[in-house]
Design a protein around this motif. Structure first.
Motif, short mmCIF file in Angstrom:
data_model
loop_
_atom_site.label_atom_id
_atom_site.label_comp_id
_atom_site.label_asym_id
_atom_site.label_seq_id
_atom_site.Cartn_x
_atom_site.Cartn_y
_atom_site.Cartn_z
N LYS A 107 0.84 -1.20 0.00
CA LYS A 107 0.00 0.00 0.00
C LYS A 107 0.87 1.25 0.00
O LYS A 107 2.05 1.21 0.38
N GLU A 150 -6.80 -1.75 6.20
CA GLU A 150 -6.29 -0.40 5.98
C GLU A 150 -6.70 0.15 4.61
O GLU A 150 -6.95 1.34 4.47
N THR A 151 -6.74 -0.71 3.58
CA THR A 151 -6.98 -0.23 2.22
C THR A 151 -8.38 -0.52 1.70
O THR A 151 -8.90 0.22 0.86
N ILE A 206 0.65 5.66 0.81
CA ILE A 206 -0.12 6.75 1.41
C ILE A 206 -0.36 7.83 0.35
O ILE A 206 0.58 8.31 -0.29
N SER A 260 -4.56 5.06 3.00
CA SER A 260 -3.76 3.94 2.49
C SER A 260 -4.44 3.37 1.25
O SER A 260 -5.61 2.98 1.30
#
Length: 264
Positions: free
Chosen positions: A5, A151-152, A7, A24
């Motif tokens: 991933k 997170e993604t 940012i 992310s």
């Protein structure tokens, strides 16, 4: 070295307000595979466990059966190229008749040949059974174990499991890639597939079902739905296909005898 991933800046709307933040984002990475000096396929993938991905992909495509058929395998991550030399094996022109682009969203972006798949698909005779409770437990364990997905929100998860727990899990933007990574790991590390189960976050398409048969596993549990062709293939190949494993429910679409309901 690429990451799962990255940012990225994003403008988020929430509670009636727009504000700037960072988020992310799942990495999308094209990997072109050369076999015996010829361009064979370009896969769009998450750039992790790429050796496993390549080995699993070649095995699924029927180019190899065992890792020792590979003379050499190298990956140039900066250029997005992988180079594979096979031992004592010439690749027929048919294998390269159409260079393939394998998209991250799967399905018809891959070539699908019943004749080809008939050579590598396996009819499963496994007697492995699992309780409904453990089906739900395995799905929860796989999903909760993937921090990258949390997170993604942009990855598919796949896990190789026993009836009691997750043994190995892999993530990728392409659900077929995640399966190939599992298959490649098992081949490279001589992992026994006896009495194992595949747990899967994506839709069970015909391609996914065929991959499960090639891996040699008799039960697939999915958070999502199957297609009609996948169910037909599951019936023919002896695979128990279970979909919509969410919360405390699930649907069994084929060979239901492997799923046991233990009433307390």
């Amino acid at each position: 070295m690429y990451n799962v991933k990255e940012i990225q800046p994003v403008t988020k709307y929430e509670d009636g307000m727009l504000h700037e933040m960072e988020d992310s984002i799942a990495t999308e990475y094209p990997l072109t595979v050369y076999v015996n000096g010829e361009e064979f396929a370009t896969m769009v993938c998450t750039p992790t466990n790429m050796e496993e991905l390549i080995v699993g992909f070649l095995a699924s495509d029927g180019l190899i059966r065992f890792p020792d058929e590979i003379e050499s395998l190298s990956i140039d991550e900066s250029k997005g190229f992988a180079y594979v030399d096979l031992k004592n094996k010439s690749i027929s022109g048919d294998s390269f008749s159409n260079k393939r682009f394998i998209g991250s969203c799967c399905g018809k972006s891959r070539q699908f040949y019943f004749q080809h798949d008939a050579k590598t698909a396996k009819t499963i005779t496994s007697r492995t059974t699992i309780t409904v409770e453990n089906c739900i437990k395995l799905m929860r364990e796989m999903q909760e174990g993937s921090s990258d997905f949390q997170e993604t929100g942009g990855l598919h998860n796949t896990a190789l499991c026993s009836t009691e727990g997750v043994i190995l899990s892999r993530s990728d933007i392409g659900r077929h890639n995640a399966l190939d990574k599992i298959y490649g790991h098992c081949l490279l590390n001589n992992v026994s597939l006896k009495e194992k189960i595949i747990v899967f976050s994506g839709r069970i398409s015909s391609e996914v079902l065929l991959k499960v048969s090639k891996i040699g596993v008799g039960i697939i549990l999915s958070k999502s739905a199957p297609t009609t062709l996948a169910i037909e293939l599951a019936e023919d190949l002896g695979i128990t296909a279970v979909g919509f494993v969410r919360g405390n429910r699930l649907n069994i679409y084929s060979h239901p005898d492997r799923i046991i309901n233990e009433v307390n």
